[in-house]
Design a protein around this motif. Structure first.
Motif, PDB file in Angstrom:
ATOM      1  N   TYR A  25     -21.004  13.043 -12.239  1.00  0.00           N
ATOM      2  CA  TYR A  25     -21.030  12.706 -10.828  1.00  0.00           C
ATOM      3  C   TYR A  25     -22.639  11.932 -10.594  1.00  0.00           C
ATOM      4  N   GLY A  26     -22.756  10.860  -9.733  1.00  0.00           N
ATOM      5  CA  GLY A  26     -23.992  10.070  -9.667  1.00  0.00           C
ATOM      6  C   GLY A  26     -24.385  10.575  -8.100  1.00  0.00           C
ATOM      7  N   VAL A  56     -30.256   3.449 -17.849  1.00  0.00           N
ATOM      8  CA  VAL A  56     -30.613   4.817 -18.038  1.00  0.00           C
ATOM      9  C   VAL A  56     -29.147   5.661 -17.640  1.00  0.00           C
ATOM     10  N   ILE A  57     -28.602   5.140 -16.477  1.00  0.00           N
ATOM     11  CA  ILE A  57     -27.360   5.635 -15.651  1.00  0.00           C
ATOM     12  C   ILE A  57     -26.294   5.511 -16.697  1.00  0.00           C
ATOM     13  N   LEU A  66     -18.189   9.185  -8.678  1.00  0.00           N
ATOM     14  CA  LEU A  66     -17.617   9.706  -9.887  1.00  0.00           C
ATOM     15  C   LEU A  66     -18.127   8.557 -10.857  1.00  0.00           C
ATOM     16  N   LEU A  67     -18.682   8.680 -11.826  1.00  0.00           N
ATOM     17  CA  LEU A  67     -19.221   7.713 -12.669  1.00  0.00           C
ATOM     18  C   LEU A  67     -18.157   7.762 -14.152  1.00  0.00           C
ATOM     19  N   THR A  68     -17.631   6.604 -14.439  1.00  0.00           N
ATOM     20  CA  THR A  68     -16.832   6.460 -15.510  1.00  0.00           C
ATOM     21  C   THR A  68     -17.395   5.170 -16.325  1.00  0.00           C
ATOM     22  N   PRO A  69     -16.783   5.068 -17.690  1.00  0.00           N
ATOM     23  CA  PRO A  69     -17.422   3.843 -18.274  1.00  0.00           C
ATOM     24  C   PRO A  69     -17.110   2.595 -17.588  1.00  0.00           C
ATOM     25  N   GLY A  95     -24.517  16.005 -13.677  1.00  0.00           N
ATOM     26  CA  GLY A  95     -24.919  15.210 -12.584  1.00  0.00           C
ATOM     27  C   GLY A  95     -25.981  14.379 -12.767  1.00  0.00           C
ATOM     28  N   ILE A  96     -26.193  12.958 -12.299  1.00  0.00           N
ATOM     29  CA  ILE A  96     -27.337  12.084 -12.393  1.00  0.00           C
ATOM     30  C   ILE A  96     -27.949  11.877 -10.957  1.00  0.00           C
TER      31      ILE A  96
END
Length: 429
Positions: free
Chosen positions: A107-108, A89-90, A126-129, A75-76
């Motif tokens: 997860y953000g 940074v994220i 949901l964070l992806t490239p 998580g971020i």
């Protein structure tokens, strides 16, 4: 805690049993340390007594890691005020987790620590490239932010529900203190959750870190405001340019902006009190000598001249009086009273500065902070912040980083350089 011999031991969740999936990189061993002291005079007592000098654990990837990357989620969360580089940074965290370690669930959490409490209803992103691909070009944070604490028990409940093994907290002093409480609650429950802080504050006021991300961009942008103030001041007879910059407790932005090109004649910071009478007298002398003046004042400077603050914000920070408008009105009133015509231009670029995207150097710094944060989390470190010291990335316990605010030493070389640049009299101090 003995400030002369700080304890840099970082908490660990347990033995690192899994081989790192990273290949073709220089691994860091746990025995690699960065000396805290760099001057011989500071090192001499340790040399003479045969003691180990204080040192920090070096950041970087380890050959063996604590977590199995294929089984965990991360998580971020971003908290506090906006700051250049937060999106960088994220992005760095997401890409490192995805490409270096193969973590597929990142997860953000939205709106700061509020998003880590399920009942607030802020569904994580949901964070992806693909999601983070171009976010470094944007100011602010794609996760949004908020101030104020949340119950550690509720946050750990949600982390457990989502299967979060590593939580990356991006923020300043208040955020790091909140991160420490999350780590303590997880430890109390016996849950192996790593909590890693990434230092976000344009004020550059986190202890045992040479720099925080966003600071260099803030100085860049502050210089633009000072350039405008200087242009206005030199464009009029008895012209005065007054610029208020961020810096609640520490005046690093004002100090370094002053050193950029020697256009500032008075630098006022929280660490160095001044009297209004002394300042106005020096300003009179400056106008008589050169016909113009530029003043850079940090927001926390001169608070002793203003009515005592009685309110605090959601983060617990005392709401400061407005030193910028106070000086603007005091200067105008003073010269009106003595019959001297002036032209004063007041510039407050605070929110313009903090909302900018990071500059190139800050972006690179953000990427390396993000990578080192991921490496620290994967090898089971917790309750720590990623820092930099003597040009190396380090692991610093949160309790040390938040022990007290880093401030300008009025007797140190930085302030001496500011005085040499401005030529301002010590009589105003």
């Amino acid at each position: 805690m003995n400030h002369q011999e700080p304890d840099f031991n970082v908490e660990r969740l347990g033995e690192c049993r899994f081989p790192s999936p990273m290949r073709g990189v220089r691994f860091t061993t746990d025995g690699e340390r960065i000396l805290y002291h760099s001057r011989y005079q500071e090192m001499r007592p340790f040399i003479d007594s045969g003691r180990e000098p204080p040192s920090m654990e070096m950041g970087g990837p380890r050959e063996r890691i604590f977590f199995d990357p294929s089984t965990i989620a991360c998580g971020i969360v971003t908290c506090g005020g906006l700051c250049p580089g937060t999106n960088d940074v994220i992005r760095a965290l997401t890409l490192s987790l995805y490409h270096h370690y193969g973590v597929r669930r990142v997860y953000g959490f939205r709106y700061g620590f509020e998003g880590v409490v399920k009942r607030h209803g802020h569904s994580p992103l949901l964070l992806t490239p693909e999601v983070v691909d171009r976010i470094g070009e944007l100011g602010g944070t794609i996760l949004a932010s908020s101030r104020g604490p949340q119950a550690p028990s509720e946050m750990v409940d949600y982390l457990e529900e989502l299967g979060i093994a590593i939580l990356f907290t991006i923020g300043g002093d208040g955020t790091l203190k909140g991160a420490a409480k999350i780590a303590e609650e997880a430890a109390r429950r016996g849950r192996p959750i790593s909590v890693i802080g990434i230092p976000k504050t344009i004020d550059n006021d986190v202890s045992f870190l040479q720099n925080t991300f966003g600071f260099e961009t803030a100085v860049d942008e502050a210089h633009r405001a000072i350039y405008a103030a200087h242009t206005e001041a030199t464009g009029a007879r008895n012209g005065i340019g007054l610029v208020k910059l961020m810096g609640r407790d520490s005046g690093f932005i004002a100090a370094y902006s002053t050193l950029v090109n020697s256009q500032v004649n008075f630098c006022l910071v929280p660490e160095v009190p001044f009297t209004l009478a002394g300042f106005l007298k020096s300003l009179e002398e400056r106008l008589a000598l050169r016909g113009h003046a530029v003043i850079a004042v940090a927001e926390g400077a001169g608070q002793e001249l203003l009515p005592a603050a009685t309110e605090s914000d959601a983060s617990g920070n005392v709401k400061l009086g407005d030193i910028g408008t106070f000086l603007r009105d005091a200067i105008n009133g003073h010269f009106r009273a003595i019959g001297t015509e002036i032209t004063l231009k007041y510039i407050d670029p605070s929110y313009i500065i903090r909302s900018q995207p990071a500059n190139s150097h800050d972006s690179a710094f953000c990427l390396l902070l993000g990578h080192n944060a991921v490496h620290a989390g994967m090898c089971g470190r917790t309750c720590m912040v990623v820092g930099n010291w003597n040009q190396q990335f380090t692991h610093v316990p949160i309790r040390l980083a938040t022990h007290q605010r880093k401030k300008i030493d009025p007797k140190g070389r930085l302030w001496s350089s500011v005085l040499a640049s401005t030529g301002q009299s010590r009589e105003i101090d």
